[in-house]
Design a protein around this motif. Sequence first.
Motif, PDB file in Angstrom:
ATOM      1  N   LEU A 173      -5.319 -10.844   6.362  1.00  0.00           N
ATOM      2  CA  LEU A 173      -4.189 -11.624   6.858  1.00  0.00           C
ATOM      3  C   LEU A 173      -3.691 -11.057   8.190  1.00  0.00           C
ATOM      4  CD1 LEU A 173      -2.466 -14.046   5.944  1.00  0.00           C
ATOM      5  CD2 LEU A 173      -0.878 -12.420   4.909  1.00  0.00           C
ATOM      6  N   ALA A 174      -3.663  -9.724   8.283  1.00  0.00           N
ATOM      7  CA  ALA A 174      -3.265  -9.093   9.543  1.00  0.00           C
ATOM      8  C   ALA A 174      -4.236  -9.449  10.664  1.00  0.00           C
ATOM      9  CB  ALA A 174      -3.199  -7.576   9.367  1.00  0.00           C
ATOM     10  N   LEU A 175      -5.521  -9.453  10.344  1.00  0.00           N
ATOM     11  CA  LEU A 175      -6.547  -9.787  11.332  1.00  0.00           C
ATOM     12  C   LEU A 175      -6.365 -11.208  11.853  1.00  0.00           C
ATOM     13  CD1 LEU A 175      -9.261  -9.152  12.769  1.00  0.00           C
ATOM     14  CD2 LEU A 175     -10.423  -9.926  10.692  1.00  0.00           C
ATOM     15  N   LEU A 176      -5.974 -12.130  10.961  1.00  0.00           N
ATOM     16  CA  LEU A 176      -5.839 -13.533  11.335  1.00  0.00           C
ATOM     17  C   LEU A 176      -4.485 -13.857  11.973  1.00  0.00           C
ATOM     18  CD1 LEU A 176      -7.398 -15.188   8.139  1.00  0.00           C
ATOM     19  CD2 LEU A 176      -8.494 -14.840  10.362  1.00  0.00           C
ATOM     20  N   VAL A 177      -3.433 -13.171  11.536  1.00  0.00           N
ATOM     21  CA  VAL A 177      -2.075 -13.552  11.929  1.00  0.00           C
ATOM     22  C   VAL A 177      -1.508 -12.696  13.063  1.00  0.00           C
ATOM     23  CG1 VAL A 177       0.321 -13.733  11.126  1.00  0.00           C
ATOM     24  CG2 VAL A 177      -1.558 -14.503   9.657  1.00  0.00           C
ATOM     25  N   MET A 178      -1.716 -11.382  12.988  1.00  0.00           N
ATOM     26  CA  MET A 178      -1.042 -10.468  13.916  1.00  0.00           C
ATOM     27  C   MET A 178      -1.352 -10.744  15.396  1.00  0.00           C
ATOM     28  SD  MET A 178       1.030  -8.282  12.442  1.00  0.00           S
ATOM     29  CE  MET A 178       1.085  -6.834  13.497  1.00  0.00           C
ATOM     30  N   PRO A 179      -2.615 -10.937  15.795  1.00  0.00           N
ATOM     31  CA  PRO A 179      -2.882 -11.116  17.228  1.00  0.00           C
ATOM     32  C   PRO A 179      -2.195 -12.340  17.828  1.00  0.00           C
ATOM     33  CG  PRO A 179      -4.899 -10.571  16.044  1.00  0.00           C
ATOM     34  CD  PRO A 179      -3.863 -10.863  15.005  1.00  0.00           C
ATOM     35  N   GLY A 180      -2.089 -13.428  17.067  1.00  0.00           N
ATOM     36  CA  GLY A 180      -1.530 -14.659  17.623  1.00  0.00           C
ATOM     37  C   GLY A 180      -0.078 -14.917  17.286  1.00  0.00           C
ATOM     38  N   LEU A 181       0.323 -14.660  16.040  1.00  0.00           N
ATOM     39  CA  LEU A 181       1.664 -15.017  15.581  1.00  0.00           C
ATOM     40  C   LEU A 181       2.622 -13.839  15.508  1.00  0.00           C
ATOM     41  CD1 LEU A 181       0.713 -17.530  12.721  1.00  0.00           C
ATOM     42  CD2 LEU A 181       1.400 -18.041  15.076  1.00  0.00           C
ATOM     43  N   GLY A 182       2.107 -12.620  15.352  1.00  0.00           N
ATOM     44  CA  GLY A 182       2.974 -11.448  15.316  1.00  0.00           C
ATOM     45  C   GLY A 182       3.351 -10.994  13.925  1.00  0.00           C
ATOM     46  N   TRP A 183       4.110  -9.912  13.862  1.00  0.00           N
ATOM     47  CA  TRP A 183       4.394  -9.245  12.596  1.00  0.00           C
ATOM     48  C   TRP A 183       5.336 -10.025  11.696  1.00  0.00           C
ATOM     49  CZ3 TRP A 183       9.330  -7.885  11.200  1.00  0.00           C
ATOM     50  CH2 TRP A 183      10.302  -7.808  12.209  1.00  0.00           C
ATOM     51  N   ARG A 184       6.223 -10.860  12.251  1.00  0.00           N
ATOM     52  CA  ARG A 184       7.179 -11.582  11.411  1.00  0.00           C
ATOM     53  C   ARG A 184       6.471 -12.572  10.479  1.00  0.00           C
ATOM     54  NH1 ARG A 184      12.405 -10.642  13.124  1.00  0.00           N
ATOM     55  NH2 ARG A 184      12.592  -9.726  15.219  1.00  0.00           N
ATOM     56  N   TYR A 185       5.531 -13.331  11.019  1.00  0.00           N
ATOM     57  CA  TYR A 185       4.767 -14.252  10.180  1.00  0.00           C
ATOM     58  C   TYR A 185       3.928 -13.491   9.169  1.00  0.00           C
ATOM     59  CZ  TYR A 185       5.933 -18.339  13.017  1.00  0.00           C
ATOM     60  OH  TYR A 185       6.597 -19.369  13.636  1.00  0.00           O
ATOM     61  N   PHE A 186       3.375 -12.371   9.607  1.00  0.00           N
ATOM     62  CA  PHE A 186       2.549 -11.549   8.710  1.00  0.00           C
ATOM     63  C   PHE A 186       3.351 -11.059   7.506  1.00  0.00           C
ATOM     64  CE2 PHE A 186       1.090  -7.076   7.856  1.00  0.00           C
ATOM     65  CZ  PHE A 186      -0.032  -7.431   7.116  1.00  0.00           C
ATOM     66  N   VAL A 187       4.553 -10.543   7.746  1.00  0.00           N
ATOM     67  CA  VAL A 187       5.401 -10.048   6.658  1.00  0.00           C
ATOM     68  C   VAL A 187       5.793 -11.182   5.720  1.00  0.00           C
ATOM     69  CG1 VAL A 187       7.672  -9.072   6.140  1.00  0.00           C
ATOM     70  CG2 VAL A 187       6.272  -8.062   7.942  1.00  0.00           C
ATOM     71  N   GLU A 330      -1.674  -0.993  20.848  1.00  0.00           N
ATOM     72  CA  GLU A 330      -1.835  -2.151  19.969  1.00  0.00           C
ATOM     73  C   GLU A 330      -3.215  -2.115  19.309  1.00  0.00           C
ATOM     74  OE1 GLU A 330       0.174  -4.712  19.301  1.00  0.00           O
ATOM     75  OE2 GLU A 330       1.755  -4.717  20.830  1.00  0.00           O
ATOM     76  N   LEU A 331      -3.252  -2.468  18.034  1.00  0.00           N
ATOM     77  CA  LEU A 331      -4.525  -2.571  17.330  1.00  0.00           C
ATOM     78  C   LEU A 331      -5.253  -3.822  17.801  1.00  0.00           C
ATOM     79  CD1 LEU A 331      -3.362  -1.669  13.699  1.00  0.00           C
ATOM     80  CD2 LEU A 331      -4.544  -0.187  15.308  1.00  0.00           C
ATOM     81  N   ASP A 332      -6.550  -3.683  18.070  1.00  0.00           N
ATOM     82  CA  ASP A 332      -7.329  -4.851  18.462  1.00  0.00           C
ATOM     83  C   ASP A 332      -8.206  -5.310  17.304  1.00  0.00           C
ATOM     84  OD1 ASP A 332      -9.475  -3.069  18.366  1.00  0.00           O
ATOM     85  OD2 ASP A 332      -9.461  -2.702  20.528  1.00  0.00           O
ATOM     86  N   THR A 333      -9.021  -6.313  17.542  1.00  0.00           N
ATOM     87  CA  THR A 333      -9.855  -6.892  16.484  1.00  0.00           C
ATOM     88  C   THR A 333     -10.797  -5.864  15.884  1.00  0.00           C
ATOM     89  OG1 THR A 333      -9.754  -9.072  17.530  1.00  0.00           O
ATOM     90  CG2 THR A 333     -11.516  -8.699  15.926  1.00  0.00           C
ATOM     91  N   ASP A 334     -11.406  -5.010  16.722  1.00  0.00           N
ATOM     92  CA  ASP A 334     -12.313  -3.974  16.214  1.00  0.00           C
ATOM     93  C   ASP A 334     -11.576  -3.006  15.290  1.00  0.00           C
ATOM     94  OD1 ASP A 334     -14.474  -5.013  17.530  1.00  0.00           O
ATOM     95  OD2 ASP A 334     -14.277  -3.705  19.286  1.00  0.00           O
ATOM     96  N   ASP A 335     -10.322  -2.676  15.658  1.00  0.00           N
ATOM     97  CA  ASP A 335      -9.538  -1.776  14.814  1.00  0.00           C
ATOM     98  C   ASP A 335      -9.291  -2.395  13.441  1.00  0.00           C
ATOM     99  OD1 ASP A 335      -9.329   0.156  16.821  1.00  0.00           O
ATOM    100  OD2 ASP A 335      -7.568  -0.820  17.691  1.00  0.00           O
ATOM    101  N   TYR A 336      -8.894  -3.673  13.436  1.00  0.00           N
ATOM    102  CA  TYR A 336      -8.642  -4.347  12.159  1.00  0.00           C
ATOM    103  C   TYR A 336      -9.914  -4.435  11.314  1.00  0.00           C
ATOM    104  CZ  TYR A 336      -3.950  -5.804  13.588  1.00  0.00           C
ATOM    105  OH  TYR A 336      -2.632  -5.813  13.962  1.00  0.00           O
ATOM    106  N   LEU A 337     -11.040  -4.655  11.978  1.00  0.00           N
ATOM    107  CA  LEU A 337     -12.305  -4.730  11.238  1.00  0.00           C
ATOM    108  C   LEU A 337     -12.668  -3.372  10.637  1.00  0.00           C
ATOM    109  CD1 LEU A 337     -14.432  -7.036  13.572  1.00  0.00           C
ATOM    110  CD2 LEU A 337     -13.531  -7.595  11.295  1.00  0.00           C
ATOM    111  N   ASP A 338     -12.453  -2.300  11.389  1.00  0.00           N
ATOM    112  CA  ASP A 338     -12.736  -0.960  10.857  1.00  0.00           C
ATOM    113  C   ASP A 338     -11.797  -0.615   9.702  1.00  0.00           C
ATOM    114  OD1 ASP A 338     -14.896  -0.296  12.452  1.00  0.00           O
ATOM    115  OD2 ASP A 338     -13.650   0.483  14.069  1.00  0.00           O
ATOM    116  N   ILE A 339     -10.531  -1.012   9.835  1.00  0.00           N
ATOM    117  CA  ILE A 339      -9.592  -0.792   8.738  1.00  0.00           C
ATOM    118  C   ILE A 339     -10.028  -1.583   7.507  1.00  0.00           C
ATOM    119  CG2 ILE A 339      -7.215  -1.192   7.979  1.00  0.00           C
ATOM    120  CD1 ILE A 339      -6.342  -0.710  10.892  1.00  0.00           C
ATOM    121  N   LEU A 340     -10.547  -2.792   7.738  1.00  0.00           N
ATOM    122  CA  LEU A 340     -11.037  -3.606   6.623  1.00  0.00           C
ATOM    123  C   LEU A 340     -12.220  -2.936   5.939  1.00  0.00           C
ATOM    124  CD1 LEU A 340     -10.877  -6.236   5.019  1.00  0.00           C
ATOM    125  CD2 LEU A 340     -12.347  -7.308   6.747  1.00  0.00           C
TER     126      LEU A 340
END
Length: 483
Positions: A173-187, A330-340
Amino acid sequence: MKNYQTNGESKETFTVDKAVDQLGFGRFQLFLSLLCGLAWIVDAMETMLLSVLAPALLCEWRLTAFQEAMVTVTVFTGMFVASSFWGVIADKFGRKFSLVLSSCLTFYFGALTAFSPNFYWVLVLRGLTGAGIAGAPQAVTIYSEFLPTVYRARAIVLLEVFWAWGTILAVTLALLVMPGLGWRYFVFFCALPVLVFNLLCYWLPESARFYMVSGDKEAALKTIRQIAHWNQKPMPLGELVDDNAFGKDKDVDQEEGVESDRRGTFGQLFNKEFLLTTTILWMLWFVAAASYYGIVLSTTEIFSELSASEEKCVTKAQDSDDECWATCQELDTDDYLDILWTTLAEFPGLLIALVLVELFGRKRAIAMEFVLFGVFAFIVSICMPRGLVTFILFTSRAFVVAAFQTVYVYTCEIYPTTIRAIGVGSGSGISRVGAMVTPFIAQVLLKKSIQASMGVYFLLGAVAAVGALFLPTETKGRGMRST
């Protein structure tokens, strides 16, 4: 089954424990697995989002490293304060009541966090969300009390599958939401599964063991009939009795002739029988949470630093040109993928716990898992390519997941029904202390020295391993007691 004499006649009887064993593991337990598993998904998502939320807030509001750590600390402070409270509520008013009420609070304050006007409101609302999340472990309590002895450890460990899916769902969800919509939508999106769980709790049954220790035999019998119907098994013959019950609200010790309150109390965790066990278990809960959340938070920090480092090496802290503010990366897409990828370690961790707990028993399994976690955690501090860092973090997380889950199994098995929820709740509360401390290791100390940070986790793993071997009782194959 047992027989007792009444007016010279022998009558057949059965207990809840015997009934649950006889009715086996069937559709009823599968349905309960899904419900309790959803509670675990909710807990995992609300907890896992912290590893993504704190770095985002650091960049938006220019936080210090200490303030970044406080985002996590306030959540676990709320958990710590409320954990024993939910255990007492569960033992006094029922496991279901405690679970539903706590999940309602989790949804309300979790969703409200998305509308926080400033950093301090985030701290307040996440702390209140943590107080709600603290009730989630009662799902394990109610689940364990419906499991046959032969399946109990494996089933509780397999419940970890839902936690794993929760963590993966949060990162995805963070990978899909955070880059475009931000943390508020994610939470906000992370809070929605809690609402689904609240609605499904209408079908959640209350524990038959709780009914018996509460003196409500008819309700307990009704629940047992429900299990028999769902599992398509015949009801046990005879009358339902409590081996330890001689009255509705009191027990009588036959040897000493002393009455005792059949409802559990916090002080019973420290009586002559459980003093050493509770002391060691609290230490294990502390280390398990500090280690697990330490790896989760460290993973985000390490990948953030790897992205900012030209040499892709994590042997020294990232320098900051600003003396006041922590470095914002800021975490980028590669970071989120590695965390995944590292989050997927939840699944082999589950398999490790499942195998070791049956092969070596609970005590030795806990010791082995903590030792291996500590070793791999320390290896992370060695300079190595990013891919190898990901693998080592993956392995370390797998072992700490296994250790945490085995501690859950042991806690559910060692305490009797009257204080089982209090035992799980208090252990969960102590674990939150470990989770409160760990951000200062995984986020603050790590920025100064990764060797020092990972060295702390190595020592914690070693101490926990030794402590596990000193637990006085091995619970493998042992039935669950009522009082």
